[in-house]
Design an enzyme around this catalytic site. Structure first.
Site, PDB file in Angstrom:
ATOM      1  N   ARG A  68      -7.803  -2.643  58.097  1.00 30.91           N
ATOM      2  CA  ARG A  68      -8.879  -2.582  57.115  1.00 30.91           C
ATOM      3  C   ARG A  68      -8.449  -2.910  55.687  1.00 30.91           C
ATOM      4  O   ARG A  68      -9.125  -3.629  55.010  1.00 30.91           O
ATOM      5  CB  ARG A  68      -9.591  -1.222  57.136  1.00 30.91           C
ATOM      6  N   ASP A  69      -7.344  -2.385  55.200  1.00 26.79           N
ATOM      7  CA  ASP A  69      -6.918  -2.691  53.828  1.00 26.79           C
ATOM      8  C   ASP A  69      -5.457  -3.108  53.865  1.00 26.79           C
ATOM      9  O   ASP A  69      -4.559  -2.282  53.714  1.00 26.79           O
ATOM     10  CB  ASP A  69      -7.109  -1.485  52.917  1.00 26.79           C
ATOM     11  N   LEU A  70      -5.217  -4.392  54.067  1.00 28.81           N
ATOM     12  CA  LEU A  70      -3.856  -4.905  54.208  1.00 28.81           C
ATOM     13  C   LEU A  70      -3.255  -5.113  52.822  1.00 28.81           C
ATOM     14  O   LEU A  70      -3.054  -6.229  52.376  1.00 28.81           O
ATOM     15  CB  LEU A  70      -3.872  -6.203  55.007  1.00 28.81           C
ATOM     16  N   SER A  76      -9.863  -2.542  46.075  1.00 28.39           N
ATOM     17  CA  SER A  76      -8.843  -3.403  46.663  1.00 28.39           C
ATOM     18  C   SER A  76      -9.382  -4.811  46.906  1.00 28.39           C
ATOM     19  O   SER A  76     -10.370  -4.989  47.616  1.00 28.39           O
ATOM     20  CB  SER A  76      -8.357  -2.820  47.992  1.00 28.39           C
TER      21      SER A  76
END
Length: 274
Positions: free
Chosen positions: A60-62, A100
């Protein structure tokens, strides 16, 4: 598992701490990096993602701070926001607060995600590694201009067309236009043929959005979709009947089989239900 003062069990989570520098530090020091270096690092990271996706995990949030660059390759150290089920309001809100730029826009619009959400973050990482910029700026992708189509070769003319096209597809704001899997991205970065791009693409039978071959759930409308494989090219005089809607109960399937048997008997052809 440890013991608290009252004697009850307390669970602890072990986190890998490999030797190396974070990808965030690597980007600060080396971006814009040589094309071959970025391709090698990106392919290795795509391999890591592919292994996770095969287990049903979506990171999901690399974010680059979660990736450690070691001598043997990149290591993903923390998947605290990873989900294997439906998206929760709490984790979606945290991505908004963090702002992000590596989080895909559909995470804040949909309740169903697949591996292509992580490919967005991978594409942003590759873009930054090559240009030392972010394709949509520091803002979250949900706020990006829907008509904005960043073109990588305008900033780095030495990037091969296939590689640039792959990265641009990864950061596309529309999920359906991204590569099918991290394995495809890794293959492209290594200069190999992309395996899934060779497969026939079909449409969701409920909303009409494009689907990958073998995909059973549409990430746009959230409904089940029945997919049909095309006959091999060496099969001659093949006819395909596509049923847009069919109830999978005993009575309907029995009637369908009886109809197919009647067609076989009359025309001398083989038929089957996928």
């Amino acid at each position: 598992v440890d013991r608290s003062p009252d004697g009850s069990d307390v669970a602890w989570r072990l986190r890998a701490e490999p030797e190396g520098s974070s990808l965030a530090q690597w980007l600060d020091e080396r971006a814009p990096a040589p094309v071959d270096v970025v391709a090698q690092l990106g392919a290795a990271l795509a391999d890591v993602l592919h292994d996770l996706h095969r287990q049903g995990v979506v990171v999901r949030d690399l974010h680059p701070r979660l990736v450690i660059v070691t001598e043997s390759g990149p290591v993903l150290t923390d998947v605290g926001l990873a989900r294997v089920d439906l998206l929760s309001t709490r984790t979606a809100a945290s991505l908004i607060l963090e702002g992000s730029p590596y989080a895909s826009p559909e995470q804040l619009r949909k309740t169903i995600l697949d591996q292509r959400s992580d490919l967005f973050g991978l594409g942003v990482l590759l873009w930054r590694a090559l240009t030392d910029t972010l394709p949509y700026g520091d803002q979250i992708a949900l706020l990006a201009d829907a008509d904005a189509r960043p073109q990588l070769r305008r900033l780095r003319a030495d990037v091969p067309k296939a590689m640039a096209n792959c990265i641009e597809r990864c950061i596309d704001l529309e999920t359906e236009r991204r590569p099918a899997s991290a394995r495809d991205v890794a293959a492209t970065l290594r200069g190999d043929a992309s395996p899934s791009d060779e497969l026939t693409r079909v449409e969701c039978q409920s909303c009409g959005r494009p689907l990958r071959q073998g995909q059973r759930l549409c990430t746009h409308c959230g409904k089940q979709a029945v997919l049909f494989e095309h006959a091999p090219p060496d099969v001659e005089q093949t006819h395909t009947v596509v049923l847009k809607k069919v109830k999978e109960d005993v009575e309907t399937m029995t009637a369908l089989r009886e109809t197919l048997e009647a067609i076989e008997a009359r025309y001398g052809v083989d038929s089957h239900i996928l």
